[in-house]
Structure formats: C-alpha cells, structure tokens
Design a protein around this motif. Structure first.
Motif, mmCIF file in Angstrom:
data_model
loop_
_atom_site.group_PDB
_atom_site.id
_atom_site.type_symbol
_atom_site.label_atom_id
_atom_site.label_comp_id
_atom_site.label_asym_id
_atom_site.label_seq_id
_atom_site.Cartn_x
_atom_site.Cartn_y
_atom_site.Cartn_z
ATOM 1 N N TYR A 10 0.822 -1.207 0.000
ATOM 2 C CA TYR A 10 0.000 0.000 0.000
ATOM 3 C C TYR A 10 0.859 1.261 0.000
ATOM 4 N N LEU A 11 1.857 1.291 0.864
ATOM 5 C CA LEU A 11 2.670 2.502 0.991
ATOM 6 C C LEU A 11 3.464 2.784 -0.276
ATOM 7 N N GLU A 12 3.918 1.750 -0.963
ATOM 8 C CA GLU A 12 4.649 1.956 -2.207
ATOM 9 C C GLU A 12 3.734 2.459 -3.316
ATOM 10 N N SER A 13 2.436 2.314 -3.119
ATOM 11 C CA SER A 13 1.505 2.740 -4.169
ATOM 12 C C SER A 13 1.496 4.241 -4.383
ATOM 13 N N GLN A 14 2.068 5.007 -3.468
ATOM 14 C CA GLN A 14 2.099 6.462 -3.645
ATOM 15 C C GLN A 14 2.935 6.861 -4.856
ATOM 16 N N HIS A 15 3.819 5.956 -5.332
ATOM 17 C CA HIS A 15 4.684 6.287 -6.464
ATOM 18 C C HIS A 15 4.078 5.840 -7.792
ATOM 19 N N VAL A 16 2.907 5.161 -7.704
ATOM 20 C CA VAL A 16 2.269 4.696 -8.934
ATOM 21 C C VAL A 16 0.806 5.116 -8.880
ATOM 22 N N SER A 17 0.014 4.579 -9.837
ATOM 23 C CA SER A 17 -1.407 4.880 -9.856
ATOM 24 C C SER A 17 -2.052 4.396 -8.567
ATOM 25 N N VAL A 18 -2.848 5.250 -7.947
ATOM 26 C CA VAL A 18 -3.388 4.905 -6.619
ATOM 27 C C VAL A 18 -4.902 4.824 -6.626
ATOM 28 N N GLU A 19 -5.485 4.537 -7.764
ATOM 29 C CA GLU A 19 -6.945 4.550 -7.851
ATOM 30 C C GLU A 19 -7.599 3.603 -6.854
ATOM 31 N N ALA A 20 -7.190 2.333 -6.877
ATOM 32 C CA ALA A 20 -7.822 1.358 -5.980
ATOM 33 C C ALA A 20 -7.283 1.448 -4.578
ATOM 34 N N GLU A 21 -5.955 1.672 -4.459
ATOM 35 C CA GLU A 21 -5.343 1.608 -3.142
ATOM 36 C C GLU A 21 -5.761 2.775 -2.261
ATOM 37 N N VAL A 22 -5.873 3.970 -2.831
ATOM 38 C CA VAL A 22 -6.286 5.113 -2.024
ATOM 39 C C VAL A 22 -7.693 4.904 -1.514
ATOM 40 N N ASP A 23 -8.541 4.387 -2.379
ATOM 41 C CA ASP A 23 -9.905 4.106 -1.965
ATOM 42 C C ASP A 23 -9.945 3.124 -0.816
ATOM 43 N N ALA A 24 -9.030 2.171 -0.841
ATOM 44 C CA ALA A 24 -9.018 1.158 0.209
ATOM 45 C C ALA A 24 -8.731 1.765 1.552
ATOM 46 N N LEU A 25 -7.653 2.545 1.670
ATOM 47 C CA LEU A 25 -7.289 3.048 2.987
ATOM 48 C C LEU A 25 -8.129 4.226 3.410
ATOM 49 N N THR A 233 1.827 4.335 12.272
ATOM 50 C CA THR A 233 2.571 5.576 12.065
ATOM 51 C C THR A 233 2.514 6.017 10.609
ATOM 52 N N THR A 234 2.749 5.081 9.700
ATOM 53 C CA THR A 234 2.747 5.408 8.280
ATOM 54 C C THR A 234 1.354 5.829 7.807
ATOM 55 N N LEU A 235 0.318 5.143 8.278
ATOM 56 C CA LEU A 235 -1.036 5.484 7.862
ATOM 57 C C LEU A 235 -1.458 6.847 8.393
ATOM 58 N N VAL A 236 -1.079 7.145 9.618
ATOM 59 C CA VAL A 236 -1.403 8.444 10.208
ATOM 60 C C VAL A 236 -0.719 9.561 9.426
ATOM 61 N N LEU A 237 0.521 9.353 9.062
ATOM 62 C CA LEU A 237 1.249 10.360 8.287
ATOM 63 C C LEU A 237 0.561 10.635 6.955
ATOM 64 N N ARG A 238 0.089 9.599 6.316
ATOM 65 C CA ARG A 238 -0.607 9.805 5.049
ATOM 66 C C ARG A 238 -1.885 10.606 5.254
ATOM 67 N N ASP A 239 -2.656 10.285 6.297
ATOM 68 C CA ASP A 239 -3.881 11.033 6.561
ATOM 69 C C ASP A 239 -3.593 12.489 6.904
ATOM 70 N N LEU A 240 -2.543 12.722 7.669
ATOM 71 C CA LEU A 240 -2.181 14.083 8.045
ATOM 72 C C LEU A 240 -1.709 14.879 6.826
ATOM 73 N N LEU A 241 -0.966 14.232 5.950
ATOM 74 C CA LEU A 241 -0.463 14.905 4.756
ATOM 75 C C LEU A 241 -1.617 15.283 3.828
ATOM 76 N N LYS A 242 -2.671 14.444 3.789
ATOM 77 C CA LYS A 242 -3.816 14.746 2.923
ATOM 78 C C LYS A 242 -4.561 15.987 3.366
ATOM 79 N N THR A 243 -4.497 16.318 4.656
ATOM 80 C CA THR A 243 -5.222 17.483 5.159
ATOM 81 C C THR A 243 -4.312 18.687 5.367
ATOM 82 N N THR A 244 -3.095 18.595 4.929
ATOM 83 C CA THR A 244 -2.152 19.716 5.051
ATOM 84 C C THR A 244 -2.007 20.401 3.697
ATOM 85 N N PRO A 245 -2.359 21.685 3.586
ATOM 86 C CA PRO A 245 -2.213 22.390 2.311
ATOM 87 C C PRO A 245 -0.755 22.364 1.846
#
Length: 823
Positions: A10-25, A233-245
């Motif tokens: 999942y975490l490596e998916s940030q470097h490729v298409s994330v259509e399905a994986e982003v929806d998952a998390l 930790t990794t999942l929280v960072l992703r959520d925090l980054l999504k809400t940071t301009p």
C-alpha cells in the motif's frame, strides 16, 4: 498476504497509480480501537472518507480537518501510552523475583520479554507531551492579519512536522523490538504452560481508561501493541499529509517523514513470525466460525456487506471482486468484539405502497428474464443471466424485513438487515454461543484480518439463485400449501406464532406467518399458508413467542426438505421437534405452470362476505375472526361484568374490523391489547354483517314451530335435526359459539351474563326471518314475534347439555403415516 507485505504494497503505491489503493485506505478503519472516540480518531472512516477528487478545496477547510486528525492522533497516543505502561507494570517485580529462589522468569527472560519497551514508552511520551503542548497553544491563538491585511488562519502557524520527523527518525527502536518479538512471545507461552503463577499474571493484565474504566488484556496481546503501532505511524502520516495544504510549512517535513516510514517498513523481514495470530486469554486461537452476506445500515443506507464471525469478534467488510487481472479484495467497514455484545432482533414496519410497487416491478422483470433463460442459449442466455443476477441483487437490497441490532459495551452499535428470520436466528445463535464463553477480545490486526478474508471465506458470493447451474430444475414448481395445526411442549404459557419460509426463485413472496395464538402451553392455529414456488427445495419453520411489551423470542426452528416425489395434492402430515416446541403441520403440493407475480398479496376482506367464502379462503370451518375473538374473551373477559352486553367504543371496533379485512396477523396483534369490550363488539359486528345469517333464513319458520313443543328435551330433537341440515361452516361456527357462550354463563355470578342474557344479545344476529320479495313468498312475521323467536331459539340451543363438538378446521387426510422430524 501478511501484515507487513500488505502495508508495504500500500505505501509503495504512492509512487504509482493509486486509484484502488487510495480508496481502500480511505475507507478502512483498520486500526480503530474499540474504545477510541469516533470523533477524535484520525483513522475513523467518517473523518477520513476523502474521495479521489478532493471536495475540501479551500485551505481553511483542510486546516479544520487537519486539526481533527491531530486531535485524534493525540487521543490515540494517550491510549497507546496507557497500554505500554500496563505492559511495563510487572517488569520491576519480575526482575526483582528473578534473584530469588522461586523466580517466575530468569533475568535474561525478563530482559527478552520487555526488550526496548521502556525506550518505546519514553519516545512516545516525549512525542505526546510535545504535540499536546503545541495543540494547546494553538487553541489559544487568535486569527492574525497578514501583510496584505487579510485575516490569516491560525492553522498555518501550527507546526508539528518536526515532531513527526523526530519520532520517525527513532523508528529503529521498533526494529529491535520486532526482531526480538518472536522470542519474547515464545517465552510468555512456554512459561504460561509451565508456571501457574505466571499464567495468572499473563492473562490478567489491566489498563486504566480515561473514564476510569479498566480493560483486561493478555501479556501477549499487549506485546502485540507496538507491532500494530509501527504500521499505524505510516497510515497516520498519510492522513495528516492529505489534510495539510501544499503551501503549509509542515508539508515538506511530513513528506520526508512519510518517506522514511515507508523505507523502514520495506526493510522489515517478511519472514518474521510476528505476523502470526495472537492467542486469546483462554488459550484458543482466533478462528473464522461463519461468514455470509448481509445488509448493513451503518451509513444510513442499505449496503451489501460480507460479514465474518471470528472466535472473538464480528468483522464487517465490503467485497470488491477482481478486475483487470487483480485479485479479489475486501475493504474494512467495522468490527465489534463479542465480549459483552448484546443482540436484539425486531421486525421492520410494514412496507410502504411505493416499496411494494418497487418490489413487484423487480419480481416481474425477474420472472420474464427467467422465462427467457429457459428458451435461449449462448450469448443471449449469458446476457439474460447477468441481468437476472443484477435484479436479484436489487431484490436482496430491498426485500429484508428483519433487523438485528448489535450493541457493544463501549456504546458502539450496528444494525444488520435480513430477509429471512431463519438466517437471522442462525447468526444470532452462532454469536450467542461464542459470547456465552465470556471471551476477552485481543485487539485484532485488522489489516491482516481483512486481507485474509479472501482465503478464509466460506461464502463466495451473495445468495443468487440464478448463479446455480440447472439445480433449480429439480425443485418444486407450482403451489405449496402449509397447514400449521398446533404445538405442545412449551415450558411456559405463551402467545406463539409460526413463521414459514421457502427457498427457490424470488418471483413471489417466500415468507408467511400465522397469527399469534392465545397465551397457552398448547398453541393452536389450524391456519393455512400458501406459496407460489419455483425451484423450491427447502421449507424452513420458525416458532416464535410474542412477548407483552418485550422482544419476541425464537423458541425453535427446523428445516424440511421438499421432494416433489413424496408430495402431492393430498395432505402429508408431519411433526417437527424444534427447540422446546413440538409442532404439527401438513403439506400439500400441486405442480402447475406459474403465472407472473401478482401486484398485490393483500388478504381478501372477511366482513360483509358469506361465511363460507371467508372460511374457504382461510382453509377452515370456523373463520379466524370468530376463533380469535372467542379466545381473547375467554383469556381476559370471562369475569368482566356485562361482557357482550356492554359495547366497546365504535372507533376501536372499526379499527379492528379494518385490520381483519387487510392483515390477519396484524389484527390479532391489535386484538391482544384492545379493550375486551371492543373485542366482543368485533365478534358481534361480524355476525351481524353476514349477508346471510349463521342459521339459514329458510329454517326460521321451522325453528319457530319447534318452539311450540313445551318439553325441552322433545323440542331439541327437531331443532338439532334442523341444525344438522345447515352447511358445514355455518353449523360448526354456530356450535363453536354456543360452547363458548355456555362457558361464559358458567361465571354468571361474576359477569352477570346468564344464558338468557346471552341469547338476547346474540339471537337477532344469528337468526333472521326470510326476506319477503324478490321472487320469494312467505308468511310475514310480526316484529315483536320475530325477536321472541330469535331469542328463544338461541336460548333453547344454549340449554342443551350434550351439544355436538365443533370442528374448527377441515380434515387433513394424509396419504401415509405421520412423519416426525427431529431438529
């Protein structure tokens, strides 16, 4: 796929298409603790359900959501610190005891079990204190003016990226813990088996909640917490980054922290045994016990979900079938521990007219698609089958009428919908059997648990009958009639009804229920339920006790196989042993081509129609309205002063009349709580509104002549002969009523209703002179003489001490010996 590989992918998916994986998390509440606040948790699906095309456009909206995420992170850190403190609680005592003559663990074992835990506690304590201080300072800030004079949102001044970067740079501590985890757990398991003192300690770890509540854990479960936290930790960072301009000062720091966290996880040894399931406190391993498709209403709408029942928890997931060469996947929805879980089922309110119309439209389309399937092959058949499956999914979504409510001790609740009471009871029994063991729940690794569902599932797809290849051809096709007779063996008197379900294609209603019996140890119905069936192979029977103001309780259930070779147009009697009840029923089957489903299945009215018509459509000799009113009066009206003489309110009587004309079961339910004088009024109204009197009018003059015989015994001879000449329905209903009125008069010292009083009340309704005119000639009868005849005839019958017994239902002749099915 195991925990770490799933996280890495999942975490490596940030470097490729994330259509399905982003929806998952975005939808997976994979690390939400049961006791955590849903409003503060950064991983709750309601606070993180961001679509692929982000709807929070303005920086201000993002910053407000960012604050919610940060508060949730702080809350989660507080919970985690309490768990680490609980884990460290016995360390000093075990270390001190290691130097005595009777140590629980050796010094080396103590060091191995608690390796790196104090360091992890200190690291997170520092992070928690710093984050709490910055959030507290932020909440006290006032909006500031920028150089251009515009109001500047204070969220831009809240800097936390350095804190996350600092804690990520210390993740190496987790590397040591993970490498040591297998050995630590092995020590705990072996020592628990060899030393009772240590086993008691290892199974009685406690944490104190923020509300002073205490939660019990095993030592092994607490050792698992850091493994859960390092992935979080990794999942929280992703959520925090999504809400940071992107223009926020924290954005680069959070990006770097996320990169370092991904790098750490990718370096974890994939073969580590730390991904194994934890052992529950009572020694049992977590196992999948049952799964199936249900309707979940958690989001306010009916959504098809795949439910998994494990040894200690319920897991609700959303199934995503394979596409474009990918594997099937499950997306986490929610989970509930079984410990302390309360279950309650209720029947939904009757469907609205619009809902009934929608269901009829779906069923009609399904019927025609099914007919086309039987006529075509090849591509056209494949296309029609796919359409039929889509229609069945729609029906599956709109047809359920039973709600199973789940209530957790933490205050978390979920609701599931079922179209089958039998299936609902199967789930309730399975859950109840596990909860009676008083299980303690080990917080699950939901990411691993959810991803494992693909391999563990027993139910591969929703119950779509069209997916079966030709198996339906062997089922019943035509009309199946079930006569529910009586039950016995109850431990306590109860008002009981029977629910009957059939399987097969869903073109027609597949479920029906009897009315509720009078409170008794031996309920009695003699009620026929008829089904149009296509491909039916099984009959399911559920016996339910209807509580007074309490929940209905299933007394027992049974499934009976349906075989066209053993069922025919003659009744086949069976006795089912289900739970504490022994139920007697009869089956009859008539094979014939089926017509399209009708638009309505409402009960035909029974008031103001000939009594033989009403009895025939019910398959009885005494209409249910007569029997039910009589039973209710005998249950609670026998000591009522003036019963049948005092009238109930007109509105109550008319309401019950309307209910009997539309829905027998609903009418009987209302009857149970209505004023007893309204109940007696309904019975009198039914008899009064019969188009033809219960005693045929052509017998009026002959009965009047019989009254001239002075001797009562001599008078009753011609009167009983005249009664025998009445149609069966009229005769048995009249005899049934006479026996009832005799029982009422036996308590005349209390209710003040003598046989003459009762004859005076019922005479004019039961006997009427023929109507002169319309081609009929006959002697005219004076009105005063008419009333005398009506009263005296009924009074004479009531004085008979050897009235024949009334038969309430048609004889169910069988073609073989009675069968008994033990369930």
């Amino acid at each position: 796929m195991d925990l770490y590989q799933e996280a890495v992918d999942y975490l490596e998916s940030q470097h490729v298409s994330v259509e399905a994986e982003v929806d998952a998390l975005e939808e997976e509440d994979v690390f939400q603790e049961e006791a955590a606040s849903p409003l503060l948790s950064p991983l709750h699906h309601e606070t993180l359900d961001f679509p692929e095309t982000l709807t929070l456009h303005s920086p201000e909206e993002l910053l407000e959501r960012r604050l919610v995420v940060l508060k949730g992170i702080l809350e989660a850190e507080e919970v985690y610190l309490r768990e680490l403190e609980a884990l460290l609680m016995p360390m000093k005592a075990l270390r001190a005891a290691a130097g005595t003559s009777q140590p629980l663990l050796s010094s080396r074992q103590v060091q191995t079990v608690f390796y790196q835990v104090p360091e992890l506690r200190d690291m997170h304590q520092s992070f928690y204190s710093d984050l709490k201080a910055r959030l507290s300072a932020y909440c006290q800030d006032e909006p500031q003016l920028s150089e251009e004079g515009e109001t500047h949102h204070p969220g831009f001044e809240l800097i936390v990226g350095d804190l996350f970067l600092k804690i990520v740079n210390q993740l190496g501590l987790y590397g040591g813990f993970i490498g040591n985890y297998e050995e630590a757990v092995e020590i705990v398991r072996k020592c628990s088996l060899s030393d009772e003192r240590f086993r008691i300690l290892a199974q009685s770890m406690m944490t104190n909640g923020s509300d002073n509540t205490r939660t019990k854990y095993t030592l092994e479960a607490l050792l698992y917490k850091p493994l859960d936290r390092v992935t979080k930790t990794t999942l929280v960072l992703r959520d925090l980054l999504k809400t940071t301009p992107a223009e926020h000062k924290d954005y680069p720091s959070l990006q770097e922290a996320l990169r370092l966290s991904c790098s750490f996880l990718s370096g974890v040894n994939e073969n580590s045994q730390s991904r194994r399931e934890v052992t529950l406190s009572h020694g049992m391993r977590r196992q999948l016990m049952r799964d199936g498709f249900v309707l979940d209403t958690s989001d306010g709408e009916r959504s098809l979900r795949h439910l998994f029942l494990y040894t200690d928890l319920l897991l609700c997931t959303r199934f995503k079938p394979a596409s474009r060469g990918k594997q099937d996947q499950y997306r986490f929805c929610w989970f509930l521990p079984l410990a302390g879980l309360k279950l309650q089922w209720v029947a939904e309110q009757e469907r609205s007219a619009d809902a009934q119309l929608r269901l009829h439209s779906i069923r009609t389309k399904m019927y025609h698609l099914r007919q086309q399937l039987r006529q075509h092959t090849g591509y056209l058949a494949t296309r029609n089958r796919k359409k039929l499956e889509q229609m069945e999914l729609m029906l599956l979504k709109h047809s359920p009428v039973y709600r199973l409510e789940l209530h957790s001790p933490s205050g978390k609740s979920q609701s599931l919908l079922f179209s089958s009471l039998y299936e609902l009871e199967d789930w309730r029994e399975a859950v109840h059997k596990l909860t009676t063991d008083n299980l303690e729940t080990v917080p699950p690794d939901l990411l691993t648990l959810t991803s494992a569902c693909v391999k563990l599932r027993m139910t591969q797809q929703p119950p779509l009958h069209s997916s079966h290849d030709g198996g339906d051809e062997k089922g019943l096709c035509g009309t199946l009639t079930v006569a529910i007779h009586s039950a016995c063996g109850l431990q306590h008197p109860a008002c009981v009804y029977v629910c009957v379900e059939v399987d097969g294609y869903e073109f027609y209603d597949k479920q029906a229920q009897t009315h509720s019996s009078v409170r008794s140890l031996s309920p009695f119905w003699d009620q026929e339920l008829s089904f149009q069936v296509d491909g039916a192979k099984e009959l399911r029977v559920i016996c339910v006790s209807q509580g007074d103001g309490q929940d209905d309780t299933v007394l027992g259930k049974a499934a009976v196989g349906l075989d066209a070779n053993t069922l025919n147009k003659k009744w086949r009697r069976q006795t089912l042993h289900l739970g504490q009840a022994e139920l007697t029923l009869s089956l009859k089957y008539c094979s014939h081509p089926l017509e399209p489903p009708s638009s309505t299945t409402q009960t035909q009215p029974i008031f103001c129609v000939p009594i033989d018509t009403a009895a025939q459509q019910e398959g009885v000799l005494v209409p249910h309205v007569v029997r039910c009113c009589v039973e209710e009066v005998e249950r609670r009206g026998m000591a009522e002063v003036g019963i049948y003489r005092i009238s109930g309110t007109t509105s109550d009587i008319n309401s019950l009349k309307a209910a009997f004309n539309s829905n027998l079961r609903e009418a009987v339910t209302r009857l149970r709580s209505s004023d007893v004088h309204a109940v007696s009024g309904v019975l009198k109204l039914y008899l009064r509104e019969l188009p033809e009197p219960l005693i045929p009018a052509e017998l009026f003059q002959s009965l009047a002549n019989a009254l001239d015989i002075a001797d009562m015994n001599s008078r009753l001879i011609p009167m009983m002969s005249l009664l025998q000449s009445c149609p069966d329905t009229n005769r048995h209903t009249f005899l049934y009523l006479l026996h009832h009125l005799q029982r009422v008069s036996e308590q005349q010292e209390v209710n003040k209703m003598t046989l003459l009083n009762l004859a005076t009340v019922f005479g004019p309704s039961l006997l009427r002179p023929p109507v002169v005119g319309a081609g009929q000639d006959g002697p005219t009868v004076d009105i005063s003489q008419e009333v005398v005849v009506q009263v005296q005839v009924v009074f004479s019958y009531l004085q008979c001490n050897n009235l024949p017994e009334a038969q309430t239902s048609l004889p169910y002749d069988t073609d073989s010996e009675d069968e008994t099915t033990h369930v």
